[in-house]
Design an enzyme around this catalytic site. Sequence first.
Site, PDB file in Angstrom:
ATOM      1  CE  LYS A 134      -0.734   0.525   5.010  1.00  0.00           C
ATOM      2  NZ  LYS A 134      -0.148   1.847   5.184  1.00  0.00           N
ATOM      3  CB  THR A 135       4.013   2.298   1.705  1.00  0.00           C
ATOM      4  OG1 THR A 135       3.503   1.906   2.975  1.00  0.00           O
ATOM      5  CG2 THR A 135       4.781   3.605   1.866  1.00  0.00           C
TER       6      THR A 135
ATOM      7  CG  ASP B  56      -1.212   5.021   5.148  1.00  0.00           C
ATOM      8  OD1 ASP B  56      -1.911   4.055   4.783  1.00  0.00           O
ATOM      9  OD2 ASP B  56      -0.005   4.912   5.442  1.00  0.00           O
ATOM     10  CD  GLU B  57      -1.933   1.890   8.617  1.00  0.00           C
ATOM     11  OE1 GLU B  57      -2.959   1.187   8.717  1.00  0.00           O
ATOM     12  OE2 GLU B  57      -0.807   1.393   8.456  1.00  0.00           O
TER      13      GLU B  57
ATOM     14  CD  GLN C 109      -3.308  -5.055   8.514  1.00  0.00           C
ATOM     15  OE1 GLN C 109      -2.259  -4.942   9.153  1.00  0.00           O
ATOM     16  NE2 GLN C 109      -3.356  -4.883   7.212  1.00  0.00           N
TER      17      GLN C 109
ATOM     18  NE  ARG D 213       1.634  -7.701  11.423  1.00  0.00           N
ATOM     19  CZ  ARG D 213       1.335  -6.910  10.397  1.00  0.00           C
ATOM     20  NH1 ARG D 213       2.168  -5.965  10.028  1.00  0.00           N
ATOM     21  NH2 ARG D 213       0.215  -7.063   9.727  1.00  0.00           N
TER      22      ARG D 213
END
Length: 652
Positions: free
Chosen positions: A32-33, A218-219, A249, A609
């Site tokens: 996504k970044t 973002d987020e 998330q 993770r």
Amino acid sequence: MDRLAHFNPAQRDAVLTLSGPLLVLAGAGTGKTRVITHRMAELIRTGTQPDRILSVTFTNKAAKEMLERTTALLGKRLKQKPLISTFHSYCVKVLRQEIEVLGYPKSFTIYDRGDQESAARKALRDVRVPDSSLSPGDFLNIVSRWKTIGVNPDKASDYTENDLEFLAAVAYRKYATNLRACGAVDFDDLLLLTNRLFLDYPEILERQQRRFDHVQIDEYQDTNGSQFDLIEALVREHGNLCVVGDDDQSIYGWRGAEVSHILGFQNQFPGAKVVRLEENYRCTDEILDLANRLVKHNRGRHDKELRANKIAETPVRFFEHEDENVEAELVVREIKFLIERKAVPAQDVCILFRTNEQPRVFESELRRQDVRYVVMGTQSFFDKKEIRDTLAYLKVLENPRDETSLLRIFNTPTRGITNASVEKLLNRAVINGTSIWDAVPAAIAEKDMTQKAGDAVMRFAGLLSNFRQRLKREPRELPNLVEDLLETINYRSEIQKQYKNEDQQAIREEMLEHFVDSLRAYVKRERNPTLSGYLEETILDGPESDDKEDKLKEQAVKLMTIHSAKGLEFPRVYIVGMEEGILPHKRSVEAEGTAIDEERRLCYVAITRAQNHLTLTRAAARRKWGKKLLTIPSRFIREMRGEDVDADSTDR
């Protein structure tokens, strides 16, 4: 040459959608970044002026990384840059320009948690609420919850559900009044007051709306009510809003985040386009199979399923151990074997916990087996006493009205002024509407303070005035000024009073050296360094201000809570304590409903993770109050294995 050739179709679609409301559902490890960075670059390439773009992230680290990536894509010769910022940093910029209409000075101080607790204690005392009825910490938690949904002090009583909250509502008004009198705001005020400006002063909102043609968030799954109101107001005129996030998330409900924002995006912004990023470049297929099966048990989520780009070399493992001591012993023994016999780098290994209490037994075992480790999320550098004292001096130099900081340093180091004398001075100053310094002559005349104490106060006032004037003349000399200040007040005597051990004294003095080094680094990188700029940076960085990055790079096994691990990844992950009452947490088990959904998302975050190897463990029994009590396997183990959730099974 196709500059987007390295993107998959969904990523490419997101990058090239440049107008209107856009929701990018970006699962864990889906890049996504890269997508939002390239999307910004694409906006600029197609004619949008860089400074007409606002891109909001949740940490300063993410903001800096995004700006670096965007600059690398477009070249460093860009005359203008997008505003890439956290919500709080953006709000500070607005408030520095506009806050005076609300009765605050432009040089307002931002209180950190320690300052807030001092101010809360005073407010509770002012309205005669004892700590035994409502502690400062509990009061601040209640007020923070109200502020995140936009509740002002005068409306708080409408939101009370019990006697404790009624007391909090009474103290909230006093707390807010005291902060404004000190020219101070707390962290939640940054959003609350900006929204108040936008609501009550249409011309201020219009100025901000005119600044930006495009807004990116973002987020997005982590946004709270105040943040949503801010975003909605900014894009109301043009509707060019791109949000990126993953409802699976969303793990910060306990601090006000509302997953409903990302779930209801298409209703809140009609005509919104949705792009799903489902290609995962982090985890193996086995790890993702477990994650997908687990999260499907949640109700009310966007339909999506992560697809792996790499095949597992080893299966995901589940272990049940006799008790928590055996669990720690065997996990650490395996890690020691991997490091010493299989040449696995220690920094590739992470042990994840649900609660802050769990690491103790693992730390003991890691020390016993001589395995190097670091615990992430420990006390921030800026929370240490000597650093907080020095920051309090700097806050008073910047804002003489900052009563909380002033109270901290009046007699630190000792200068013959008692706390009782200071309290009387402050009360007199408040009643008469004067500064604390102007209240000294009357306090001496009316025997509230001795002549000796009054002289000490005035010498202290002179000292602060001298350093304040020097700072105005020589802003780039800030590091040297702080060194001189610490020497002038003989802060070493305070260290010697607090710590009798010479090694401890040396460590504390070294901390002050690090602090001065941080000032030097700030002055070096800023074109126009200011004390207010440095203070803002230390507050807005929050938990990032500690040595988290250094700890991540250390050649040591990482121990951290799952919340701390969000956004990180490791080749080998151990998730321990997979039991009912731990994961899911006891409070959520008792609450059921959506509380369990958030715990399931937390477990999903923990699983994703892991890049290559994942081990989940649990203890069959744990000691509580000296007794061994049998545990129940976490329902999440059965869910991720695709077993009947009601079945009675053990995990071996």
